[in-house]
Motif scaffolding. Structure first.
Motif, PDB file in Angstrom:
ATOM      1  N   GLU A   1      -2.170  -1.100   0.198  1.00  0.00           N
ATOM      2  CA  GLU A   1      -0.803  -0.702  -0.142  1.00  0.00           C
ATOM      3  C   GLU A   1       0.012  -1.894  -0.615  1.00  0.00           C
ATOM      4  N   LEU A   2      -0.159  -3.016   0.059  1.00  0.00           N
ATOM      5  CA  LEU A   2       0.540  -4.228  -0.367  1.00  0.00           C
ATOM      6  C   LEU A   2       0.150  -4.597  -1.790  1.00  0.00           C
ATOM      7  N   ASP A   3      -1.152  -4.620  -2.067  1.00  0.00           N
ATOM      8  CA  ASP A   3      -1.622  -4.962  -3.410  1.00  0.00           C
ATOM      9  C   ASP A   3      -1.006  -4.032  -4.452  1.00  0.00           C
ATOM     10  N   GLN A   4      -1.036  -2.733  -4.157  1.00  0.00           N
ATOM     11  CA  GLN A   4      -0.566  -1.733  -5.118  1.00  0.00           C
ATOM     12  C   GLN A   4       0.925  -1.905  -5.425  1.00  0.00           C
ATOM     13  N   GLU A   5       1.739  -1.952  -4.383  1.00  0.00           N
ATOM     14  CA  GLU A   5       3.183  -1.967  -4.595  1.00  0.00           C
ATOM     15  C   GLU A   5       3.690  -3.326  -5.091  1.00  0.00           C
ATOM     16  N   LEU A   6       3.161  -4.420  -4.552  1.00  0.00           N
ATOM     17  CA  LEU A   6       3.598  -5.739  -5.005  1.00  0.00           C
ATOM     18  C   LEU A   6       3.197  -5.980  -6.453  1.00  0.00           C
ATOM     19  N   SER A   7       2.022  -5.516  -6.842  1.00  0.00           N
ATOM     20  CA  SER A   7       1.572  -5.665  -8.226  1.00  0.00           C
ATOM     21  C   SER A   7       2.425  -4.821  -9.169  1.00  0.00           C
ATOM     22  N   LEU A   8       2.780  -3.622  -8.730  1.00  0.00           N
ATOM     23  CA  LEU A   8       3.628  -2.750  -9.538  1.00  0.00           C
ATOM     24  C   LEU A   8       4.988  -3.394  -9.787  1.00  0.00           C
ATOM     25  N   ILE A   9       5.548  -3.985  -8.752  1.00  0.00           N
ATOM     26  CA  ILE A   9       6.860  -4.621  -8.880  1.00  0.00           C
ATOM     27  C   ILE A   9       6.783  -5.865  -9.760  1.00  0.00           C
ATOM     28  N   ALA A  10       5.755  -6.673  -9.538  1.00  0.00           N
ATOM     29  CA  ALA A  10       5.630  -7.938 -10.267  1.00  0.00           C
ATOM     30  C   ALA A  10       5.183  -7.743 -11.711  1.00  0.00           C
ATOM     31  N   GLY A  11       4.563  -6.605 -12.000  1.00  0.00           N
ATOM     32  CA  GLY A  11       4.065  -6.368 -13.345  1.00  0.00           C
ATOM     33  C   GLY A  11       2.776  -7.097 -13.648  1.00  0.00           C
ATOM     34  N   LYS A  12       2.098  -7.554 -12.603  1.00  0.00           N
ATOM     35  CA  LYS A  12       0.808  -8.225 -12.732  1.00  0.00           C
ATOM     36  C   LYS A  12       0.117  -8.195 -11.379  1.00  0.00           C
ATOM     37  N   PRO A  13      -1.184  -8.445 -11.316  1.00  0.00           N
ATOM     38  CA  PRO A  13      -1.879  -8.388 -10.032  1.00  0.00           C
ATOM     39  C   PRO A  13      -1.334  -9.383  -9.018  1.00  0.00           C
ATOM     40  N   VAL A  14      -1.052  -8.885  -7.825  1.00  0.00           N
ATOM     41  CA  VAL A  14      -0.608  -9.717  -6.708  1.00  0.00           C
ATOM     42  C   VAL A  14      -1.466  -9.370  -5.500  1.00  0.00           C
ATOM     43  N   ILE A  15      -2.103 -10.375  -4.929  1.00  0.00           N
ATOM     44  CA  ILE A  15      -2.902 -10.182  -3.718  1.00  0.00           C
ATOM     45  C   ILE A  15      -2.367 -11.129  -2.650  1.00  0.00           C
ATOM     46  N   ALA A  16      -1.672 -10.556  -1.675  1.00  0.00           N
ATOM     47  CA  ALA A  16      -1.113 -11.366  -0.595  1.00  0.00           C
ATOM     48  C   ALA A  16      -2.148 -11.555   0.510  1.00  0.00           C
ATOM     49  N   THR A  17      -2.062 -12.687   1.193  1.00  0.00           N
ATOM     50  CA  THR A  17      -2.865 -12.886   2.402  1.00  0.00           C
ATOM     51  C   THR A  17      -2.140 -12.203   3.547  1.00  0.00           C
ATOM     52  N   PHE A  18      -2.794 -11.210   4.152  1.00  0.00           N
ATOM     53  CA  PHE A  18      -2.149 -10.385   5.175  1.00  0.00           C
ATOM     54  C   PHE A  18      -2.990 -10.368   6.442  1.00  0.00           C
ATOM     55  N   THR A  19      -2.377 -10.748   7.555  1.00  0.00           N
ATOM     56  CA  THR A  19      -3.071 -10.731   8.847  1.00  0.00           C
ATOM     57  C   THR A  19      -2.208 -10.027   9.887  1.00  0.00           C
ATOM     58  N   PRO A  20      -2.679  -8.880  10.418  1.00  0.00           N
ATOM     59  CA  PRO A  20      -1.943  -8.187  11.477  1.00  0.00           C
ATOM     60  C   PRO A  20      -2.371  -8.654  12.855  1.00  0.00           C
ATOM     61  N   HIS A  21      -1.466  -8.538  13.809  1.00  0.00           N
ATOM     62  CA  HIS A  21      -1.740  -8.900  15.199  1.00  0.00           C
ATOM     63  C   HIS A  21      -1.215  -7.801  16.111  1.00  0.00           C
ATOM     64  N   LEU A  22      -1.899  -7.601  17.232  1.00  0.00           N
ATOM     65  CA  LEU A  22      -1.484  -6.606  18.215  1.00  0.00           C
ATOM     66  C   LEU A  22      -0.726  -7.292  19.344  1.00  0.00           C
ATOM     67  N   MET A  23       0.473  -6.773  19.628  1.00  0.00           N
ATOM     68  CA  MET A  23       1.327  -7.349  20.661  1.00  0.00           C
ATOM     69  C   MET A  23       1.386  -6.438  21.888  1.00  0.00           C
ATOM     70  N   PRO A  24       1.539  -6.992  23.085  1.00  0.00           N
ATOM     71  CA  PRO A  24       1.603  -6.179  24.305  1.00  0.00           C
ATOM     72  C   PRO A  24       2.985  -5.557  24.498  1.00  0.00           C
ATOM     73  N   MET A  25       3.377  -4.684  23.572  1.00  0.00           N
ATOM     74  CA  MET A  25       4.639  -3.948  23.673  1.00  0.00           C
ATOM     75  C   MET A  25       4.399  -2.555  23.097  1.00  0.00           C
ATOM     76  N   SER A  26       5.211  -1.594  23.490  1.00  0.00           N
ATOM     77  CA  SER A  26       4.964  -0.221  23.069  1.00  0.00           C
ATOM     78  C   SER A  26       5.314   0.015  21.616  1.00  0.00           C
ATOM     79  N   ARG A  27       6.443  -0.498  21.159  1.00  0.00           N
ATOM     80  CA  ARG A  27       6.848  -0.277  19.773  1.00  0.00           C
ATOM     81  C   ARG A  27       7.564  -1.502  19.226  1.00  0.00           C
ATOM     82  N   GLY A  28       7.582  -1.605  17.911  1.00  0.00           N
ATOM     83  CA  GLY A  28       8.218  -2.731  17.251  1.00  0.00           C
ATOM     84  C   GLY A  28       7.255  -3.415  16.305  1.00  0.00           C
ATOM     85  N   MET A  29       7.813  -4.055  15.279  1.00  0.00           N
ATOM     86  CA  MET A  29       6.990  -4.775  14.298  1.00  0.00           C
ATOM     87  C   MET A  29       7.796  -5.936  13.724  1.00  0.00           C
TER      88      MET A  29
END
Length: 352
Positions: free
Chosen positions: A220-248
C-alpha cells in the motif's frame, strides 16, 4: 429527523467490527440492522461484547443466511479477514446494484492484480469488482470516494505513514530514494482471533519487529506514495508490536531537497491539512504520543529537525482501531452517503 440509513456489519464479533458498533450507536443518521459472525452466529451482541448490553442490537447471524436481494440494507461494512472478502463482496454487488460497501480488509486496496498476488500469495478472485474499488484515504481521494460503490478502507500502518508524507512528495520537497518508516502498533492490530503471538506472555514487557522487509502493508505504501510522487517510490518500512491494546506511532525519516529546511517541510504539511478535520499538525519541534489520540479519529503529526542539516524526523500518531480502521470507515461511509464527514466521529481522545 431524516430517514436513517440501514447498516450491516459483516464480522461484528472482531475488534474492528465492535469498534464500528461503538461508533455507529451514537451516529444520528444510521441504524444497525444486520450483524454477522462466524463462530458467534446466533448469539446476542451483548454476550460477545458485554459493553453493548444496554443497547438494542440485532443478534449475530451467519453470512450464508442472508438474502442480499431482499435485505433492507443501504450500506455494508465488511470487517472480515483478508482473503475471505472478495467472493462475499462480489456476491453482494451482483445481487444488489444499489448497496454501498466499505471494506476494511486488504482485499481491494491494491489496484494492480499482480501486486495482490505477489503480496498475498494467491490470485485475486474478484477482478471485475476490484476495478470499481477506490482507496479510501479521504484526505487524498475524497472526490472519488463520494461517488464510489466500493471503498477499500486503508490499512492502519499506511494511514499513519502516508498522510505525513503525501504533501511533501506532492511538493517534491523530499528525496524519494531513502524514506524510512519505523512504526509501532498495539496488539489489537493483530485481530481478536486466538494466536500464540498475541498472548499476554508473548507481548507484555517487550517489543519486537515483525514482517521485516516484507510486511504486506508495504504494498500500500508503494502504491500510494508512487502515485503521489508520479514515479516509483519504495520506502523502507519496519513494523513493531508494542505491549498496549491500541495505538500506533510512526517515526519517519526523510531527506529534504537541497535548500529545504525542517521549517519548510512543516509549513507544507500544515498548509496541506489546514482545513482537514481529522489531521492536526503540532508546532515545529513537538511530537505526538499515542495517548493523545486514543479513541479519537485524529492523526497528529509533528516534525523535528535532525542533527544532520538536511534530515527531518516526522512523527505521526493514530488510534489503529479508529483512524486506522473503523473510524476512517465511518468517515468513508459519511462521504458515500452524503453526510457531513465528521458526523459521529467527534470523540475527543480518552486520557488518561
Amino acid at each position: 429527523m431524516a430517514t436513517k440509513a440501514k447498516i450491516a456489519i459483516l464480522g461484528a464479533s472482531g475488534y474492528t467490527g465492535s469498534e464500528l458498533v461503538r461508533l455507529l450507536l451514537r451516529h444520528p443518521r444510521v441504524e444497525i440492522v444486520l450483524m454477522t459472525a462466524d463462530r458467534k452466529a446466533g448469539q446476542p451482541m451483548a454476550e460477545v461484547f458485554p459493553q453493548f448490553a444496554p443497547f438494542a442490537l440485532p443478534d449475530l447471524v451467519s453470512i450464508d443466511s442472508i438474502d442480499w436481494k431482499t435485505a433492507a440494507v443501504d450500506l455494508v461494512f465488511c470487517a472480515l479477514p483478508h482473503g475471505t472478502t472478495q467472493t462475499v463482496i462480489a456476491s453482494i454487488m451482483k445481487a444488489r446494484a444499489d448497496i454501498k460497501i466499505v471494506d476494511l480488509s486488504a482485499d481491494f486496496r491494491l489496484t494492480n492484480p499482480a501486486d495482490y498476488a505477489r503480496w498475498y500469495g494467491h490470485e485475486h478472485h474478484a477482478l471485475d469488482v476490484q476495478q470499481e474499488a477506490v482507496y479510501g484515504l479521504p484526505e487524498l481521494h475524497r472526490a472519488a470516494i463520494k461517488t464510489s460503490r466500493l471503498v477499500a478502507n486503508p490499512g492502519c500502518y499506511p494511514t499513519c505513514s502516508i498522510l505525513p508524507l503525501a504533501p511533501l512528495l506532492k511538493k517534491k520537497a523530499i528525496e524519494t530514494d531513502n524514506i524510512v518508516v519505523d512504526a509501532k502498533s498495539g496488539v489489537s492490530g493483530a485481530g481478536r482471533a486466538a494466536k500464540e503471538g498475541s498472548l499476554y506472555c508473548e507481548v507484555t514487557e517487550g517489543i519486537h519487529a515483525y514482517g521485516v522487509a516484507g510486511h504486506r502493508h508495504s504494498s500500500e505504501l508503494d502504491q500510494e506514495l508512487s502515485l503521489i510522487a508520479g514515479k516509483p517510490v519504495i520506502a523502507t518500512f519496519t513494523p513493531h508490536l508494542m505491549p498496549m491494546s491500541r495505538g500506533m506511532l510512526a517515526t519517519t525519516y526523510v531527506t529534504a531537497k537541497r535548500g529545504r529546511t525542517a521549517a519548510d517541510l512543516h509549513g507544507i504539511i500544515a498548509q496541506a491539512y489546514a482545513r482537514e478535520p481529522f489531521v492536526h499538525v503540532l508546532p515545529l519541534g513537538q511530537t505526538p504520543q499515542t495517548r493523545h489520540v486514543r479513541g479519537s479519529n485524529l492523526i497528529i503529526i509533528g516534525l523535528v529537525q535532525d542533527r544532520v542539516p538536511n534530515r527531518v524526523i516526522v512523527v505521526s500518531a493514530i488510534d489503529n482501531l479508529v483512524k486506522g480502521a473503523s473510524g476512517q470507515a465511518v468517515e468513508n461511509m459519511n462521504l458515500v452517503l452524503g453526510y457531513p464527514e465528521t458526523l459521529g466521529l467527534e470523540q475527543i481522545a480518552l486520557f488518561p
